[in-house]
Write an enzyme that holds these catalytic residues in place. Structure first.
Site, PDB file in Angstrom:
ATOM      1  N   SER A 111      29.352   4.775  22.522  1.00  8.76           N
ATOM      2  CA  SER A 111      28.928   3.756  23.481  1.00  8.76           C
ATOM      3  C   SER A 111      28.194   2.622  22.774  1.00  8.76           C
ATOM      4  CB  SER A 111      27.997   4.380  24.528  1.00  8.76           C
ATOM      5  OG  SER A 111      27.395   3.381  25.329  1.00  8.76           O
ATOM      6  N   GLN A 132      33.368   2.130  22.505  1.00 10.42           N
ATOM      7  CA  GLN A 132      33.339   1.646  23.889  1.00 10.42           C
ATOM      8  C   GLN A 132      32.432   0.425  23.977  1.00 10.42           C
ATOM      9  OE1 GLN A 132      30.315   2.362  25.961  1.00 10.42           O
ATOM     10  NE2 GLN A 132      31.083   1.058  27.587  1.00 10.42           N
ATOM     11  N   HIS A 281      33.105   6.648  36.331  1.00 14.45           N
ATOM     12  CA  HIS A 281      31.878   6.684  35.529  1.00 14.45           C
ATOM     13  C   HIS A 281      31.067   7.953  35.801  1.00 14.45           C
ATOM     14  CE1 HIS A 281      29.821   3.578  32.929  1.00 14.45           C
ATOM     15  NE2 HIS A 281      28.921   4.549  32.904  1.00 14.45           N
TER      16      HIS A 281
END
Length: 385
Positions: A111, A132, A281
């Site tokens: 992330s 990401q 999510h």
């Protein structure tokens, strides 16, 4: 039998052990969805209602979990989902996840707001490193992030659509948890009664956003100012125009995450996406979101011949992975399970969480008389809604 398996025989065991080892505000950060946690509950219900049919009189061979996605072969159709602020859960958690993913030969997705840097993630995950991106509102930072990702050797960029605004997480509000985290009387007390976590955290220091610190000056390095930096320079809404710009800048595989219906999936492909991830999510952004398990099949049926389709949200076992694969996913990502693993057992827990999921996936495929992940769709019974 493995001593770790005796203590933690499933992901739920990891979750229970994690709850006893980390402060409540940290556990809430992992577990909580948003608003009334309806989307989290609905993910679970939808997956529970996906049923698979065994073919007991068909020939039986040992399952082969290997899969080929976006030009690369992996040992299983399972990946580690992008996870933010992982160092809050356990120091070096993302590095542990990256090493475990590489050892298992599955994708590891870092992330933007992880506590592990792009450069370090590439060292640990090697050829299995995916990144990401939360596109920054500051274009110069966005361009430099993409430069660093490409220079690290990463070939797979995941752009997340479903965070146009911060979610409303009630337990986090009540506990005072913020991103970045702040030191409060409540957090101090909860930390004191979790000494192993506290000692590990003190030894490594409070977690920082490792990918973003190069763009912060000396004043914004303070936690109180880092929050302002995140609000003003690190948040851009991803619409069609933004996605088209990223596609123009990124020369390798572009994966779009946060898809929940055919129209968005179609437009993402038209804008140049090489793959999509059907996702809500993990129920953490929109409490009224449709569960991934309810929208995946329609998307796969419509567009599976045009693009690579993957999925996440609510994966708590290898059985859940099999369910998503049967619905049309070619790769399935798990997030919370990986955080429970490191919170429960540290570095060993990262590999153990993956082992549990992969062992369960292999067992259910064998039970179904299903030889490869690509054949799981033949065992799908229409989900109940």
């Amino acid at each position: 039998m493995d001593k770790l398996l005796l203590r933690s025989a499933c992901i739920d065991d990891l979750k229970k052990r994690a709850k006893k080892r980390i402060p409540t505000f940290v556990f809430d950060y992992i577990e909580e969805g948003c608003n009334a946690n309806t989307a989290v509950a609905n993910n679970r219900t939808a997956l529970n209602n996906v049923h698979l049919r065994p073919d007991y009189l068909a020939p039986h061979t040992a399952p082969n979990l290997s899969t080929h996605v976006l030009g690369q072969s992996y040992n299983a159709p399972v990946g580690v989902a992008p996870l933010g602020l992982t160092g809050l859960v356990w120091p070096n958690a993302s590095a542990m996840h990256a090493r475990a993913a590489h050892a298992a030969n599955i994708p590891f997705v870092l992330s933007t707001v992880s506590t592990l840097s792009i450069e370090d993630a590439a060292v640990h995950a090697k050829e299995n490193f995916w990144f990401q991106l939360y596109p920054p509102s500051d274009a110069a930072i966005g361009e430099d992030l993409l430069r660093r990702v490409e220079e690290s050797g990463c070939k797979n960029l995941v752009v997340t659509l479903d965070v146009p605004t911060p979610s409303r997480r009630i337990r986090a509000i009540k506990s005072g948890l913020s991103v970045p985290p702040k030191i409060t009387p409540t957090s101090v007390f909860q930390s004191m009664i979790r000494p192993k976590w506290s000692m590990a955290t003190v030894a490594h220091g409070l977690p920082q956003f490792a990918n973003l610190t190069p763009y912060m000056d000396s004043s914004t390095m303070a936690m109180s100012d880092a929050a302002q930096f995140m609000r003003t320079r690190m948040r851009a809404v991803v619409d069609a125009q933004t996605l088209a710009q990223i596609r123009q800048m990124w020369p390798h595989n572009l994966i779009v995450k946060g898809i929940s219906h055919v129209a968005d999936a179609t437009q993402a492909i038209e804008l140049g996406a090489d793959a999509i991830i059907v996702s809500n999510h993990g129920g953490r952004q929109l409490d009224a979101a449709q569960p991934s398990a309810l929208c995946l099949k329609a998307i796969a049926d419509e567009l599976g011949h045009k693009t690579t389709i993957m999925a996440d949200s609510g994966v708590e076992s290898g059985v859940d992975v099999a369910r998503y694969l049967a619905l049309g996913a070619q790769m399935v990502f798990t997030g919370r399970a990986m955080l429970y693993g490191v919170a429960a057992h540290g570095e060993d827990g990262a590999a153990h969480a993956l082992d549990l999921i992969l062992d369960e996936l292999e067992q259910i495929m064998s039970q179904l008389h299903c030889a490869t992940p690509y054949e799981l769709s033949k065992h799908l019974i229409t989900p109940k809604i």
